[in-house]
Design a protein around this motif. Sequence first.
Motif, PDB file in Angstrom:
ATOM      1  N   PRO A  57       0.886  -1.129   0.039  1.00  0.00           N
ATOM      2  CA  PRO A  57      -0.094   0.021   0.102  1.00  0.00           C
ATOM      3  C   PRO A  57       0.849   1.299   0.021  1.00  0.00           C
ATOM      4  O   PRO A  57       0.435   2.252  -0.387  1.00  0.00           O
ATOM      5  N   ALA A  58       2.308   1.002   0.353  1.00  0.00           N
ATOM      6  CA  ALA A  58       3.130   2.434   0.477  1.00  0.00           C
ATOM      7  C   ALA A  58       3.638   2.599  -0.998  1.00  0.00           C
ATOM      8  O   ALA A  58       4.299   3.707  -1.239  1.00  0.00           O
ATOM      9  N   VAL A  59       3.672   1.718  -1.883  1.00  0.00           N
ATOM     10  CA  VAL A  59       4.374   1.813  -2.958  1.00  0.00           C
ATOM     11  C   VAL A  59       3.841   3.037  -3.696  1.00  0.00           C
ATOM     12  O   VAL A  59       4.920   3.581  -4.443  1.00  0.00           O
ATOM     13  N   PRO A  60       2.669   3.070  -4.066  1.00  0.00           N
ATOM     14  CA  PRO A  60       2.552   4.335  -5.139  1.00  0.00           C
ATOM     15  C   PRO A  60       3.056   5.699  -4.247  1.00  0.00           C
ATOM     16  O   PRO A  60       3.429   6.670  -5.230  1.00  0.00           O
ATOM     17  N   ALA A  61       2.891   5.803  -3.082  1.00  0.00           N
ATOM     18  CA  ALA A  61       3.370   7.356  -2.366  1.00  0.00           C
ATOM     19  C   ALA A  61       4.811   7.183  -2.512  1.00  0.00           C
ATOM     20  O   ALA A  61       5.538   8.438  -2.621  1.00  0.00           O
ATOM     21  N   LEU A  62       5.533   6.140  -2.489  1.00  0.00           N
ATOM     22  CA  LEU A  62       7.089   6.205  -2.558  1.00  0.00           C
ATOM     23  C   LEU A  62       7.427   6.321  -3.935  1.00  0.00           C
ATOM     24  O   LEU A  62       8.255   7.086  -4.148  1.00  0.00           O
ATOM     25  N   ARG A  63       6.857   5.979  -4.912  1.00  0.00           N
ATOM     26  CA  ARG A  63       6.970   6.485  -6.291  1.00  0.00           C
ATOM     27  C   ARG A  63       6.738   7.652  -6.494  1.00  0.00           C
ATOM     28  O   ARG A  63       7.733   8.129  -7.392  1.00  0.00           O
ATOM     29  N   GLN A  64       5.780   8.254  -6.032  1.00  0.00           N
ATOM     30  CA  GLN A  64       5.632   9.874  -6.290  1.00  0.00           C
ATOM     31  C   GLN A  64       6.796  10.529  -5.542  1.00  0.00           C
ATOM     32  O   GLN A  64       7.423  11.413  -6.205  1.00  0.00           O
ATOM     33  N   VAL A  65       7.462  10.142  -4.403  1.00  0.00           N
ATOM     34  CA  VAL A  65       8.617  10.754  -4.001  1.00  0.00           C
ATOM     35  C   VAL A  65       9.748  10.580  -4.863  1.00  0.00           C
ATOM     36  O   VAL A  65      10.469  11.528  -5.008  1.00  0.00           O
ATOM     37  N   ILE A  66       9.889   9.362  -5.547  1.00  0.00           N
ATOM     38  CA  ILE A  66      11.007   9.284  -6.619  1.00  0.00           C
ATOM     39  C   ILE A  66      10.849  10.113  -7.543  1.00  0.00           C
ATOM     40  O   ILE A  66      12.027  10.519  -8.265  1.00  0.00           O
ATOM     41  N   PHE A  67       9.780  10.171  -8.236  1.00  0.00           N
ATOM     42  CA  PHE A  67       9.711  11.040  -9.421  1.00  0.00           C
ATOM     43  C   PHE A  67       9.290  12.395  -9.309  1.00  0.00           C
ATOM     44  O   PHE A  67       9.303  13.383 -10.330  1.00  0.00           O
ATOM     45  N   SER A  68       9.071  13.022  -8.031  1.00  0.00           N
ATOM     46  CA  SER A  68       8.833  14.116  -8.034  1.00  0.00           C
ATOM     47  C   SER A  68       9.385  15.179  -6.785  1.00  0.00           C
ATOM     48  O   SER A  68       9.416  16.317  -6.617  1.00  0.00           O
ATOM     49  N   ASP A  69      10.211  14.433  -5.828  1.00  0.00           N
ATOM     50  CA  ASP A  69      10.858  15.223  -4.735  1.00  0.00           C
ATOM     51  C   ASP A  69      12.045  15.695  -5.304  1.00  0.00           C
ATOM     52  O   ASP A  69      12.971  14.959  -5.823  1.00  0.00           O
ATOM     53  N   PRO A  70      12.414  17.084  -5.242  1.00  0.00           N
ATOM     54  CA  PRO A  70      13.561  17.689  -5.522  1.00  0.00           C
ATOM     55  C   PRO A  70      14.692  17.283  -4.686  1.00  0.00           C
ATOM     56  O   PRO A  70      16.002  17.442  -5.281  1.00  0.00           O
ATOM     57  N   ASP A  71      14.622  16.706  -3.492  1.00  0.00           N
ATOM     58  CA  ASP A  71      15.615  16.339  -2.568  1.00  0.00           C
ATOM     59  C   ASP A  71      16.209  14.953  -2.882  1.00  0.00           C
ATOM     60  O   ASP A  71      15.496  13.977  -2.775  1.00  0.00           O
ATOM     61  N   SER A  72      17.342  14.696  -3.310  1.00  0.00           N
ATOM     62  CA  SER A  72      17.763  13.674  -3.930  1.00  0.00           C
ATOM     63  C   SER A  72      18.053  12.645  -2.458  1.00  0.00           C
ATOM     64  O   SER A  72      17.807  11.428  -2.715  1.00  0.00           O
ATOM     65  N   TRP A  73      18.268  13.153  -1.367  1.00  0.00           N
ATOM     66  CA  TRP A  73      18.377  12.295  -0.225  1.00  0.00           C
ATOM     67  C   TRP A  73      17.124  11.683   0.090  1.00  0.00           C
ATOM     68  O   TRP A  73      16.689  10.493   0.471  1.00  0.00           O
ATOM     69  N   ASP A  74      15.865  12.320  -0.246  1.00  0.00           N
ATOM     70  CA  ASP A  74      14.546  11.948  -0.011  1.00  0.00           C
ATOM     71  C   ASP A  74      14.263  10.657  -0.998  1.00  0.00           C
ATOM     72  O   ASP A  74      13.600   9.720  -0.623  1.00  0.00           O
ATOM     73  N   ARG A  75      14.755  11.085  -2.394  1.00  0.00           N
ATOM     74  CA  ARG A  75      14.428  10.068  -3.342  1.00  0.00           C
ATOM     75  C   ARG A  75      15.431   8.443  -2.953  1.00  0.00           C
ATOM     76  O   ARG A  75      15.065   7.597  -3.135  1.00  0.00           O
ATOM     77  N   VAL A  76      16.531   8.795  -2.153  1.00  0.00           N
ATOM     78  CA  VAL A  76      17.257   7.876  -1.693  1.00  0.00           C
ATOM     79  C   VAL A  76      16.616   6.925  -0.714  1.00  0.00           C
ATOM     80  O   VAL A  76      16.461   5.621  -0.505  1.00  0.00           O
ATOM     81  N   LYS A  77      16.145   7.582   0.241  1.00  0.00           N
ATOM     82  CA  LYS A  77      15.309   6.987   1.431  1.00  0.00           C
ATOM     83  C   LYS A  77      13.959   6.058   0.634  1.00  0.00           C
ATOM     84  O   LYS A  77      13.820   4.952   1.163  1.00  0.00           O
ATOM     85  N   ALA A  78      13.453   6.816  -0.278  1.00  0.00           N
ATOM     86  CA  ALA A  78      12.116   6.192  -0.921  1.00  0.00           C
ATOM     87  C   ALA A  78      12.738   4.690  -1.654  1.00  0.00           C
ATOM     88  O   ALA A  78      12.229   3.648  -1.377  1.00  0.00           O
ATOM     89  N   LEU A  79      13.630   4.983  -2.293  1.00  0.00           N
ATOM     90  CA  LEU A  79      14.267   3.512  -3.213  1.00  0.00           C
ATOM     91  C   LEU A  79      14.836   2.609  -1.844  1.00  0.00           C
ATOM     92  O   LEU A  79      14.657   1.565  -2.139  1.00  0.00           O
ATOM     93  N   ASN A  80      15.394   3.165  -1.059  1.00  0.00           N
ATOM     94  CA  ASN A  80      15.704   2.084   0.286  1.00  0.00           C
ATOM     95  C   ASN A  80      14.545   1.285   0.764  1.00  0.00           C
ATOM     96  O   ASN A  80      14.664   0.070   1.027  1.00  0.00           O
ATOM     97  N   VAL A  81      13.561   2.132   0.960  1.00  0.00           N
ATOM     98  CA  VAL A  81      12.145   1.529   1.288  1.00  0.00           C
ATOM     99  C   VAL A  81      11.510   0.649   0.610  1.00  0.00           C
ATOM    100  O   VAL A  81      11.270  -0.564   1.052  1.00  0.00           O
TER     101      VAL A  81
END
Length: 94
Positions: free
Chosen positions: A52-76
């Motif tokens: 259930p968390a995957v769509p929100a994590l996908r949104q972080v990866i493709f729209s968050d300007p902060d690269s560290w947040d994208r790394v966190k989402a990829l890790n999760v």
Amino acid sequence: MVTILLGVCLVSAGFAMAQDTSQINQLIKDMQVTNFGESMKAQNELVNMGDPAVPALRQVIFSDPDSWDRVKALNVLGRIGTDSAITVLLEGLG
């Protein structure tokens, strides 16, 4: 009687989904904070939520300007490890 029970079940399922979405959105915000402990707690809870968390994590990866947040989402996503999570992880790395 059956119709009433079915209606109650559908309403309950819809409420649970809305509750999950709200909880996931809050966990995403908590994951994005700079406090390491708070961020890790949110990441662990997102992992426990699973698919259930995957769509929100996908949104972080493709729209968050902060690269560290994208790394966190990829890790999760990697820690969730389901087919859908890995698909999004690979899209994000591609």
